[in-house]
Motif scaffolding. Structure first.
Motif, PDB file in Angstrom:
ATOM      1  N   ARG A 236      -4.133  10.082  15.761  1.00 45.07           N
ATOM      2  CA  ARG A 236      -3.637  10.672  17.007  1.00 45.07           C
ATOM      3  C   ARG A 236      -4.436  10.208  18.220  1.00 45.07           C
ATOM      4  N   HIS A 237      -5.685   9.783  18.011  1.00 45.99           N
ATOM      5  CA  HIS A 237      -6.486   9.312  19.150  1.00 45.99           C
ATOM      6  C   HIS A 237      -5.923   8.016  19.725  1.00 45.99           C
ATOM      7  N   ILE A 238      -5.219   7.239  18.895  1.00 46.91           N
ATOM      8  CA  ILE A 238      -4.672   5.965  19.355  1.00 46.91           C
ATOM      9  C   ILE A 238      -3.516   6.199  20.322  1.00 46.91           C
ATOM     10  N   GLU A 239      -2.876   7.368  20.236  1.00 47.31           N
ATOM     11  CA  GLU A 239      -1.706   7.641  21.073  1.00 47.31           C
ATOM     12  C   GLU A 239      -2.044   7.608  22.560  1.00 47.31           C
ATOM     13  N   ARG A 240      -3.280   7.873  22.914  1.00 52.20           N
ATOM     14  CA  ARG A 240      -3.667   7.967  24.326  1.00 52.20           C
ATOM     15  C   ARG A 240      -4.105   6.641  24.929  1.00 52.20           C
ATOM     16  N   ASN A 241      -4.286   5.610  24.114  1.00 49.25           N
ATOM     17  CA  ASN A 241      -4.820   4.350  24.617  1.00 49.25           C
ATOM     18  C   ASN A 241      -3.740   3.526  25.305  1.00 49.25           C
ATOM     19  N   SER A 242      -4.112   2.865  26.391  1.00 50.27           N
ATOM     20  CA  SER A 242      -3.158   2.029  27.120  1.00 50.27           C
ATOM     21  C   SER A 242      -2.876   0.729  26.374  1.00 50.27           C
ATOM     22  N   VAL A 243      -3.917   0.139  25.790  1.00 44.64           N
ATOM     23  CA  VAL A 243      -3.801  -1.124  25.070  1.00 44.64           C
ATOM     24  C   VAL A 243      -4.436  -0.962  23.697  1.00 44.64           C
ATOM     25  N   LEU A 244      -3.805  -1.522  22.679  1.00 42.89           N
ATOM     26  CA  LEU A 244      -4.363  -1.508  21.325  1.00 42.89           C
ATOM     27  C   LEU A 244      -4.920  -2.897  21.015  1.00 42.89           C
TER      28      LEU A 244
END
Length: 335
Positions: A236-244
Motif C-alpha cells: 500500500r505504500h507504493i500507491e502514494r509514489n509518483s514514480v516507481l
C-alpha cells in the motif's frame, strides 16, 4: 527507523462527546414573580478530529491508545446562558494517513497536507432550552430538549508513505544500498533476502538545491499480492509514489521476466498501479562483464526508460538522478 517503532496500522475506538441538555428555567426576580422562560441551550459535545502533522512518520504513538473519548457539553442554565462546549480531541497523524470505518471499510478521511484537519466523529448537538418553545398559546413551556448523543466507532488508521519515488524490486535487489548512497538514510544492509523489514525514506539532493524523496519498500516476491512474503503488508505504500523505480540486478537470469512478475504483483494488488510512471534500473553492474551487459541491453522491457548503475562503485547514479528528476517533472505514460 527501528522495525519495532515503525507502525503503519492501528485500530482505535473513538467516541465523541454528548451534547448538553437544554435548561427548563423561568425568570424569577424580586419584582418579577412570573417571568417568562429563560432556559439556555446545552453545549455541543467535543469532536474527534484528525490532524496531519509533518513531524510524524509513524502511528507508533497510537499503538497502545485504543480508546479515545471527547468530553460532553455542559447543560444550559437560566438567564439564557448556553452551556460550555465539550473539549475537542485532536489525533495527530503522519501525512498520508487514511481513516477507514472498521466494519464497512468506508474511507472516512484522508490527510495529505501538513496542518489539515478533518472531523472524524462530530460531537452531539446541545439541546435547546425552554425559551425556544414559548408561543402565543404556550407562555410557560415545561420542556427542553435533551442533548444529542455522541457517536462511537471503531476506526482503522492506515499510513501510506508519501514519496516522489518508490523503489520496487525483489529481496536483495540492492534497494537499501541505493538509498544509502543517494541520501543520508541508513537502512540495514546485508547480503540476504528481506534485510529491509520496514519502509525507509531518504531525501535525495539534486542540482541547484532541488531535492526529491525516495521510499525503500520491503522486497516483493511472486505471490505477494496473495499474502506471500512481506510484500502484501507494504504494497500500500507504493500507491502514494509518483514514480516507481524498478530495480533488477544484472546477475538476474531473466530481467524481462522479473520485471513482468513485479508488474503483475503490483497490478494484482491494485489495478490503478498500472497507471504509475515507471523507470527501470539495472543494478550491480559491477558484477557483470561487458558481454553480459550487452546481452541484457538486447532483452530489456520495451518503452521503459532504463539506466545501468552500481551503488558500490557509484556508477551511473548521476544519470539515474537526472532521469528521475526529468520523469518527476514531466512524467510519461506507463507501458
Amino acid at each position: 527507523m527501528a522495525s519495532s517503532n515503525f507502525i503503519d496500522y492501528v485500530k482505535i475506538n473513538c467516541r465523541s462527546g454528548h451534547g448538553g441538555a437544554g435548561s427548563m428555567h423561568f425568570r424569577r426576580e424580586k419584582h418579577v414573580p412570573k417571568g417568562g422562560p429563560d432556559g439556555g441551550d446545552g453545549g455541543r459535545g467535543g469532536h474527534i478530529i484528525l490532524r496531519a502533522n509533518s513531524q510524524l512518520w509513524t502511528l507508533l504513538h497510537l499503538k497502545y491508545q485504543k480508546h479515545i473519548k471527547a468530553d460532553s457539553g455542559n447543560g444550559g442554565e437560566g438567564g439564557r446562558r448556553t452551556g460550555a462546549e465539550g473539549e475537542d480531541v485532536f489525533i495527530d497523524v503522519p501525512l498520508g494517513t487514511i481513516a477507514r470505518h472498521a466494519e464497512t471499510n468506508e474511507v472516512m478521511a484522508e490527510l495529505t497536507e501538513d496542518g489539515q484537519e478533518v472531523i472524524l466523529l462530530p460531537g452531539g448537538r446541545g439541546g435547546m432550552g425552554n425559551t425556544h418553545f414559548k408561543s402565543a398559546t404556550q407562555q410557560t413551556p415545561q420542556h427542553a430538549q435533551p442533548g444529542e448523543p455522541g457517536r462511537e466507532e471503531w476506526v482503522i488508521l492506515e499510513l501510506k508513505l508519501l514519496a516522489d519515488v518508490g523503489l520496487v524490486g525483489f529481496p536483495n535487489a540492492g534497494k537499501s544500498t541505493l538509498l544509502s548512497v543517494l541520501s543520508a538514510a541508513r537502512p540495514e544492509i546485508a547480503d540476504y533476502p528481506f534485510t529491509t523489514l520496514v519502509p525507509n525514506l531518504g531525501v535525495v539532493a539534486y542540482r541547484d538545491y532541488k531535492s526529491f524523496v525516495i521510499a525503500d519498500i520491503p522486497g516483493i516476491i511472486e505471490g505477494a499480492s496473495q499474502g506471500k512474503g512481506l510484500g502484501l503488508r507494504f504494497l500500500r505504500h507504493i500507491e502514494r509514489n509518483s514514480v516507481l523505480l524498478f530495480l533488477i540486478p544484472a546477475t538476474s537470469e531473466d530481467i524481462a521476466g522479473e520485471y513482468q512478475i513485479l508488474t503483475n504483483e503490483l497490478e494484482a494488488f491494485n489495478p490503478e498501479l498500472a497507471d504509475k510512471t515507471r523507470v527501470l534500473a539495472i543494478t550491480k553492474v559491477d558484477l557483470a562483464d561487458d558481454e553480459i551487459l550487452n546481452q541484457i541491453r538486447s532483452n530489456l522491457p520495451v518503452n521503459v526508460p532504463t539506466v545501468f548503475i552500481s551503488s558500490v562503485q557509484q556508477y551511473g547514479l548521476v544519470e539515474l538522478k537526472d532521469l528521475l528528476w526529468k520523469t518527476l517533472t514531466s512524467p510519461v505514460n506507463p507501458t
